[in-house]
Motif scaffolding. Structure first.
Motif, PDB file in Angstrom:
ATOM      1  N   GLN A 198      55.266  15.077  35.912  1.00  0.00           N
ATOM      2  CA  GLN A 198      54.299  14.693  34.882  1.00  0.00           C
ATOM      3  C   GLN A 198      54.861  14.715  33.471  1.00  0.00           C
ATOM      4  O   GLN A 198      54.308  14.081  32.578  1.00  0.00           O
ATOM      5  N   GLY A 199      55.932  15.456  33.242  1.00  0.00           N
ATOM      6  CA  GLY A 199      56.515  15.538  31.900  1.00  0.00           C
ATOM      7  C   GLY A 199      55.529  16.007  30.850  1.00  0.00           C
ATOM      8  O   GLY A 199      55.350  15.329  29.823  1.00  0.00           O
ATOM      9  N   PRO A 200      54.843  17.144  31.060  1.00  0.00           N
ATOM     10  CA  PRO A 200      53.827  17.603  30.103  1.00  0.00           C
ATOM     11  C   PRO A 200      54.439  17.996  28.761  1.00  0.00           C
ATOM     12  O   PRO A 200      55.616  18.368  28.679  1.00  0.00           O
ATOM     13  N   VAL A 201      53.636  17.912  27.721  1.00  0.00           N
ATOM     14  CA  VAL A 201      54.076  18.295  26.378  1.00  0.00           C
ATOM     15  C   VAL A 201      53.027  19.203  25.749  1.00  0.00           C
ATOM     16  O   VAL A 201      51.913  19.339  26.243  1.00  0.00           O
ATOM     17  N   ALA A 202      53.405  19.834  24.637  1.00  0.00           N
ATOM     18  CA  ALA A 202      52.517  20.646  23.800  1.00  0.00           C
ATOM     19  C   ALA A 202      51.776  21.709  24.606  1.00  0.00           C
ATOM     20  O   ALA A 202      52.384  22.471  25.352  1.00  0.00           O
ATOM     21  N   SER A 203      50.436  21.744  24.476  1.00  0.00           N
ATOM     22  CA  SER A 203      49.665  22.821  25.083  1.00  0.00           C
ATOM     23  C   SER A 203      49.760  22.810  26.605  1.00  0.00           C
ATOM     24  O   SER A 203      49.740  23.864  27.244  1.00  0.00           O
ATOM     25  N   ASP A 204      49.853  21.624  27.202  1.00  0.00           N
ATOM     26  CA  ASP A 204      49.984  21.551  28.657  1.00  0.00           C
ATOM     27  C   ASP A 204      51.304  22.165  29.127  1.00  0.00           C
ATOM     28  O   ASP A 204      51.356  22.853  30.151  1.00  0.00           O
ATOM     29  N   LEU A 205      52.357  21.925  28.357  1.00  0.00           N
ATOM     30  CA  LEU A 205      53.648  22.506  28.695  1.00  0.00           C
ATOM     31  C   LEU A 205      53.596  24.025  28.566  1.00  0.00           C
ATOM     32  O   LEU A 205      54.120  24.754  29.417  1.00  0.00           O
ATOM     33  N   ARG A 206      52.940  24.511  27.518  1.00  0.00           N
ATOM     34  CA  ARG A 206      52.782  25.962  27.353  1.00  0.00           C
ATOM     35  C   ARG A 206      52.043  26.556  28.533  1.00  0.00           C
ATOM     36  O   ARG A 206      52.383  27.629  29.022  1.00  0.00           O
ATOM     37  N   MET A 207      51.011  25.857  28.981  1.00  0.00           N
ATOM     38  CA  MET A 207      50.214  26.345  30.096  1.00  0.00           C
ATOM     39  C   MET A 207      51.065  26.483  31.360  1.00  0.00           C
ATOM     40  O   MET A 207      51.002  27.508  32.066  1.00  0.00           O
ATOM     41  N   ILE A 208      51.861  25.499  31.646  1.00  0.00           N
ATOM     42  CA  ILE A 208      52.641  25.516  32.886  1.00  0.00           C
ATOM     43  C   ILE A 208      53.741  26.566  32.829  1.00  0.00           C
ATOM     44  O   ILE A 208      53.913  27.364  33.765  1.00  0.00           O
ATOM     45  N   VAL A 209      54.483  26.594  31.730  1.00  0.00           N
ATOM     46  CA  VAL A 209      55.556  27.582  31.603  1.00  0.00           C
ATOM     47  C   VAL A 209      54.976  28.999  31.561  1.00  0.00           C
ATOM     48  O   VAL A 209      55.495  29.924  32.193  1.00  0.00           O
ATOM     49  N   GLY A 210      53.864  29.147  30.829  1.00  0.00           N
ATOM     50  CA  GLY A 210      53.218  30.454  30.781  1.00  0.00           C
ATOM     51  C   GLY A 210      52.728  30.899  32.144  1.00  0.00           C
ATOM     52  O   GLY A 210      52.823  32.080  32.500  1.00  0.00           O
ATOM     53  N   SER A 211      52.225  29.956  32.929  1.00  0.00           N
ATOM     54  CA  SER A 211      51.745  30.285  34.276  1.00  0.00           C
ATOM     55  C   SER A 211      52.870  30.771  35.165  1.00  0.00           C
ATOM     56  O   SER A 211      52.690  31.697  35.974  1.00  0.00           O
ATOM     57  N   LEU A 212      54.033  30.144  35.040  1.00  0.00           N
ATOM     58  CA  LEU A 212      55.183  30.593  35.822  1.00  0.00           C
ATOM     59  C   LEU A 212      55.530  32.040  35.500  1.00  0.00           C
ATOM     60  O   LEU A 212      55.825  32.839  36.392  1.00  0.00           O
ATOM     61  N   ARG A 213      55.484  32.382  34.231  1.00  0.00           N
ATOM     62  CA  ARG A 213      55.836  33.739  33.828  1.00  0.00           C
ATOM     63  C   ARG A 213      54.723  34.734  34.184  1.00  0.00           C
ATOM     64  O   ARG A 213      54.999  35.865  34.596  1.00  0.00           O
ATOM     65  N   MET A 214      53.471  34.303  34.039  1.00  0.00           N
ATOM     66  CA  MET A 214      52.369  35.197  34.394  1.00  0.00           C
ATOM     67  C   MET A 214      52.321  35.465  35.892  1.00  0.00           C
ATOM     68  O   MET A 214      52.036  36.583  36.318  1.00  0.00           O
ATOM     69  N   SER A 215      52.603  34.450  36.696  1.00  0.00           N
ATOM     70  CA  SER A 215      52.579  34.662  38.148  1.00  0.00           C
ATOM     71  C   SER A 215      53.630  35.685  38.553  1.00  0.00           C
ATOM     72  O   SER A 215      53.406  36.503  39.456  1.00  0.00           O
ATOM     73  N   ALA A 216      54.772  35.677  37.878  1.00  0.00           N
ATOM     74  CA  ALA A 216      55.820  36.656  38.172  1.00  0.00           C
ATOM     75  C   ALA A 216      55.352  38.069  37.836  1.00  0.00           C
ATOM     76  O   ALA A 216      55.592  39.019  38.584  1.00  0.00           O
ATOM     77  N   SER A 217      54.661  38.219  36.695  1.00  0.00           N
ATOM     78  CA  SER A 217      54.156  39.539  36.313  1.00  0.00           C
ATOM     79  C   SER A 217      53.070  40.019  37.271  1.00  0.00           C
ATOM     80  O   SER A 217      53.046  41.195  37.667  1.00  0.00           O
ATOM     81  N   LEU A 218      52.179  39.119  37.662  1.00  0.00           N
ATOM     82  CA  LEU A 218      51.123  39.494  38.596  1.00  0.00           C
ATOM     83  C   LEU A 218      51.707  39.896  39.956  1.00  0.00           C
ATOM     84  O   LEU A 218      51.267  40.872  40.570  1.00  0.00           O
ATOM     85  N   GLU A 219      52.710  39.143  40.404  1.00  0.00           N
ATOM     86  CA  GLU A 219      53.354  39.475  41.671  1.00  0.00           C
ATOM     87  C   GLU A 219      54.004  40.846  41.592  1.00  0.00           C
ATOM     88  O   GLU A 219      53.949  41.635  42.549  1.00  0.00           O
ATOM     89  N   ARG A 220      54.592  41.152  40.451  1.00  0.00           N
ATOM     90  CA  ARG A 220      55.228  42.459  40.283  1.00  0.00           C
ATOM     91  C   ARG A 220      54.182  43.579  40.267  1.00  0.00           C
ATOM     92  O   ARG A 220      54.431  44.669  40.793  1.00  0.00           O
ATOM     93  N   MET A 221      53.023  43.311  39.685  1.00  0.00           N
ATOM     94  CA  MET A 221      51.938  44.294  39.719  1.00  0.00           C
ATOM     95  C   MET A 221      51.536  44.575  41.165  1.00  0.00           C
ATOM     96  O   MET A 221      51.285  45.720  41.545  1.00  0.00           O
ATOM     97  N   GLY A 222      51.486  43.529  41.985  1.00  0.00           N
ATOM     98  CA  GLY A 222      51.205  43.716  43.403  1.00  0.00           C
ATOM     99  C   GLY A 222      52.264  44.554  44.086  1.00  0.00           C
ATOM    100  O   GLY A 222      51.958  45.413  44.925  1.00  0.00           O
ATOM    101  N   ASP A 223      53.524  44.313  43.735  1.00  0.00           N
ATOM    102  CA  ASP A 223      54.617  45.112  44.306  1.00  0.00           C
ATOM    103  C   ASP A 223      54.476  46.587  43.939  1.00  0.00           C
ATOM    104  O   ASP A 223      54.726  47.473  44.770  1.00  0.00           O
ATOM    105  N   LEU A 224      54.088  46.846  42.703  1.00  0.00           N
ATOM    106  CA  LEU A 224      53.965  48.236  42.256  1.00  0.00           C
ATOM    107  C   LEU A 224      52.801  48.942  42.946  1.00  0.00           C
ATOM    108  O   LEU A 224      52.898  50.133  43.269  1.00  0.00           O
ATOM    109  N   ALA A 225      51.711  48.211  43.178  1.00  0.00           N
ATOM    110  CA  ALA A 225      50.620  48.783  43.979  1.00  0.00           C
ATOM    111  C   ALA A 225      51.121  49.115  45.382  1.00  0.00           C
ATOM    112  O   ALA A 225      50.780  50.166  45.955  1.00  0.00           O
ATOM    113  N   ARG A 226      51.953  48.237  45.931  1.00  0.00           N
ATOM    114  CA  ARG A 226      52.539  48.502  47.256  1.00  0.00           C
ATOM    115  C   ARG A 226      53.432  49.746  47.223  1.00  0.00           C
ATOM    116  O   ARG A 226      53.403  50.569  48.147  1.00  0.00           O
TER     117      ARG A 226
END
Length: 219
Positions: free
Chosen positions: A70-98
């Motif tokens: 899709q080649g997103p720009v501006a706020s859409d690009l922030r959303m996608i890149v931010g989601s990649l980083r947030m998913s990693a943090s959430l996954e790590r929170m799950g690991d720590l609960a484990r």
């Protein structure tokens, strides 16, 4: 095409919310297993972590596909890149609960924490659960007032974490080496869980405002 693109972005946002809900559910069970030496709950948490891992991988693959196609720009690009980083943090929170659940399983039928530190760890658990729930609420509402609340809880956790290490380093500490290691690890798990919660909250603030805030950002 634009409607399809927006639908894909919406699905990514919903995916983050789903992962955060599973993290909170897992953390609630992990805390109960940890406090009550409940081996069945501990095993549930350990087994359920695979679902969080799967959802994170699926979300990341979809986000990368959007970036490539899709080649997103501006706020859409922030959303996608931010989601990649947030998913990693959430996954790590799950690991720590484990990890917390694994400590409970390792020491069953005993509890992990000796009596003098029970209150401290009850507070660590309460604050981590508060952060986890508020992260989920933040992802749904984008209410930036929650960012400040999460950071305040994190400050309290940091102080409790330091107090644990002061306690095990004190001359009065008489627990076994195994218990000392368990206490140190558990405190670190709770503390790192909150770090990742703060990380997610700061990324949501970035998505809303478009400005990356310093570590000591307070609304």
């Amino acid at each position: 095409m634009r409607k399809v693109f927006q639908a894909e972005l919406h699905q990514i946002g919903e995916g983050l919310i789903e992962i955060s809900q599973l993290v909170t559910e897992g953390t609630e069970k992990a805390v109960r297993a940890f406090q009550g030496a409940d081996i069945e709950l501990a095993q549930d948490v350990i087994a359920a972590d695979a679902r969080i891992d799967f959802l994170q991988n699926d979300l990341d693959e979809r986000a990368i596909d959007i970036l490539a196609l899709q080649g997103p720009v501006a706020s859409d690009l922030r959303m996608i890149v931010g989601s990649l980083r947030m998913s990693a943090s959430l996954e790590r929170m799950g690991d720590l609960a484990r990890h917390i659940a694994q400590l409970a399983r390792l020491r069953y039928p005993l509890t992990v924490i000796p009596a003098p530190l029970t209150f401290t760890f009850d507070e660590l658990a309460r604050l981590d659960l508060k952060i986890s729930r508020q992260v989920g609420e933040l992802l749904q509402t984008r209410d930036l007032a929650l960012v400040t609340e999460i950071q305040t809880a994190k400050s309290s956790i940091s102080a409790l974490h330091r107090s644990v290490f002061h306690a095990i380093a004190a001359p009065a500490w008489q627990e076994s080496p195994a218990t000392t290691v368990d206490v140190a690890l558990a405190s670190r798990y709770f503390e790192r869980f909150s770090d990742h919660g703060v990380s997610v909250s700061r990324k949501v603030a970035y998505l809303v405002t478009g400005q990356w805030q310093p570590e000591d950002f307070v609304l």
